[in-house]
Enzyme design. Structure first.
Site, PDB file in Angstrom:
ATOM      1  CG  HIS A  56      -9.068   9.985  -4.851  1.00 27.02           C
ATOM      2  ND1 HIS A  56      -9.120   9.597  -3.536  1.00 27.02           N
ATOM      3  CD2 HIS A  56      -9.071   8.830  -5.573  1.00 27.02           C
ATOM      4  CE1 HIS A  56      -9.153   8.272  -3.461  1.00 27.02           C
ATOM      5  NE2 HIS A  56      -9.131   7.786  -4.682  1.00 27.02           N
ATOM      6  CG  HIS A  58     -10.571   6.640  -8.148  1.00 29.85           C
ATOM      7  ND1 HIS A  58      -9.345   6.090  -7.837  1.00 29.85           N
ATOM      8  CD2 HIS A  58     -10.475   7.036  -9.447  1.00 29.85           C
ATOM      9  CE1 HIS A  58      -8.547   6.161  -8.888  1.00 29.85           C
ATOM     10  NE2 HIS A  58      -9.213   6.722  -9.874  1.00 29.85           N
ATOM     11  CG  ASP A  60     -13.054   3.236  -4.301  1.00 35.77           C
ATOM     12  OD1 ASP A  60     -12.736   4.205  -5.026  1.00 35.77           O
ATOM     13  OD2 ASP A  60     -12.199   2.495  -3.770  1.00 35.77           O
ATOM     14  CG  HIS A  61     -12.099   7.094  -2.173  1.00 37.46           C
ATOM     15  ND1 HIS A  61     -11.397   7.108  -0.989  1.00 37.46           N
ATOM     16  CD2 HIS A  61     -11.592   6.064  -2.890  1.00 37.46           C
ATOM     17  CE1 HIS A  61     -10.498   6.133  -0.994  1.00 37.46           C
ATOM     18  NE2 HIS A  61     -10.604   5.487  -2.141  1.00 37.46           N
ATOM     19  CG  HIS A 114      -4.591   6.618  -6.511  1.00 39.46           C
ATOM     20  ND1 HIS A 114      -4.457   5.286  -6.849  1.00 39.46           N
ATOM     21  CD2 HIS A 114      -5.909   6.792  -6.194  1.00 39.46           C
ATOM     22  CE1 HIS A 114      -5.641   4.689  -6.758  1.00 39.46           C
ATOM     23  NE2 HIS A 114      -6.534   5.587  -6.360  1.00 39.46           N
ATOM     24  CG  ASP A 133      -7.105   5.173  -2.531  1.00 40.19           C
ATOM     25  OD1 ASP A 133      -7.295   4.916  -1.321  1.00 40.19           O
ATOM     26  OD2 ASP A 133      -7.902   4.842  -3.419  1.00 40.19           O
ATOM     27  CG  HIS A 171      -8.677   0.952  -0.311  1.00 40.28           C
ATOM     28  ND1 HIS A 171      -9.868   0.460  -0.793  1.00 40.28           N
ATOM     29  CD2 HIS A 171      -8.443   2.103  -0.983  1.00 40.28           C
ATOM     30  CE1 HIS A 171     -10.339   1.289  -1.725  1.00 40.28           C
ATOM     31  NE2 HIS A 171      -9.487   2.293  -1.854  1.00 40.28           N
TER      32      HIS A 171
END
Length: 255
Positions: A56, A58, A60-61, A114, A133, A171
Site C-alpha cells: 500500500h 503509506h 513507511d512502506h 486500512h 497493515d 509492524h
C-alpha cells in the site's frame, strides 16, 4: 526447495521481508520502509534483488524504494487501483490475479480497509502471506480510508487460508495488541499464554513477527468477532459479526 524468508526490522517499528529462491537466485522484498537495512541484508547473504512488492501507499512502506533501486534495479509490483499513489510500477496487479516467483504462484488479495487499494501477497505453496497493515499479529490496521465493513470483509479472506500459513505483517505492535486483546477475552488461555510469550520475546529484544495464522485464529480479537465469548464481553450477542468487529476496532482506537 522451500523459499527462504528473512524478517528485517526497519524504522522504529516497521518490518520488511526478503523472499529468496535459491534455485533461480530470484529475491523479492516486500515493502521498503528504508533502503539501508534491506541493502545490508542482501549484501550479507550475497543475494541479488530482482523484485519489489508493495502492499500500500503509506510512506513507511514505500519511502525507501527510490534509494533501494539506485543499488538494486528491481521490478516493482503493486496494486493497479493504487498506482497513482505508489512509486512507478513495472507490474500492476489486482485482486484474484496471480504471478510466478521461485516456481510458485503468488496470489494477489485485495484487503482494503486500512487504505483503499491495500493488497496482500499469498504464496500457498510455501504457506506464506504478506499482509502488511491488514491482518497483523494480534491485531489489524486502523481503518483510515475504507469502511469498517470493508475491513471486516478483507479479514474474512484470511480465514480461507491454511491455518499453518505464516503471516508476515508490517509492524512491531504485538505487545500492545496483546494488552488490548486481553480486555476483550480475559479468560482466553491461548491468549494469556501468547501474551506472556510476547512479553518475554520483547524483553529479549526479539521480534514477534511473523506469526502463524492458527495463533491469530485462536487469539486475535479482530478475527474472532463472531465468537460467543467475544460477543458476550461486548454485550453484543445478537449483533452481526461485522458490527462486533467495528466495536472492537473503535475500542482499540481509543485504547
Amino acid at each position: 526447495m522451500a523459499l527462504d524468508l528473512v524478517t528485517i526490522p526497519a524504522l522504529s517499528d516497521n518490518y520488511t521481508f526478503l523472499l529468496h529462491d535459491a534455485q533461480s537466485g530470484d529475491t523479492a522484498v516486500i515493502d521498503v520502509p528504508e533502503a539501508g537495512p534491506i541493502d545490508a541484508a542482501l549484501n550479507e547473504r550475497g543475494w541479488t534483488l530482482t523484485e519489489i512488492w508493495l502492499t500500500h501507499h503509506h510512506a513507511d512502506h514505500i519511502q525507501g524504494v527510490e534509494e533501494l533501486k539506485t543499488k538494486h534495479p528491481a521490478k516493482v509490483t503493486g496494486a493497479a487501483a493504487d498506482a497513482s499513489r505508489l512509486p512507478p510500477l513495472d507490474r500492476e496487479v489486482a485482486d484474484g490475479e496471480t504471478f510466478s516467483f521461485g516456481g510458485e504462484e503468488v496470489h494477489v488479495m485485495d484487503v482494503s480497509g486500512h487504505t483503499v487499494g491495500h493488497i496482500a501477497f499469498h504464496l500457498p505453496g510455501s504457506r506464506i502471506a504478506f499482509t502488511a497493515d491488514s491482518l497483523m499479529a494480534l491485531g489489524c490496521g486502523r481503518v483510515f480510508e475504507g469502511t469498517m465493513a470493508q475491513m471486516w470483509e478483507s479479514l474474512q479472506k484470511f480465514l480461507t487460508l491454511d491455518p499453518e500459513t505464516t503471516i508476515c505483517s508490517g509492524h512491531e505492535y504485538t505487545q500492545k495488541n496483546a494488552e488490548f486483546a486481553l480486555t476483550i477475552e480475559p479468560d482466553n488461555t491461548a491468549l494469556i499464554s501468547r501474551s506472556d510469550a510476547i512479553a518475554s520475546a520483547r524483553a529479549r529484544g526479539e521480534p514477534t513477527v511473523p506469526s502463524l495464522l492458527s495463533d491469530e485464529l485462536a487469539t486475535n480479537p479482530f478475527l474472532r468477532a463472531g465468537d460467543e465469548p467475544v460477543r458476550q464481553t461486548l454485550g453484543m450477542t445478537d449483533a452481526p459479526a461485522a458490527e462486533v468487529f467495528a466495536e472492537i476496532r473503535r475500542r482499540k482506537d481509543a485504547f
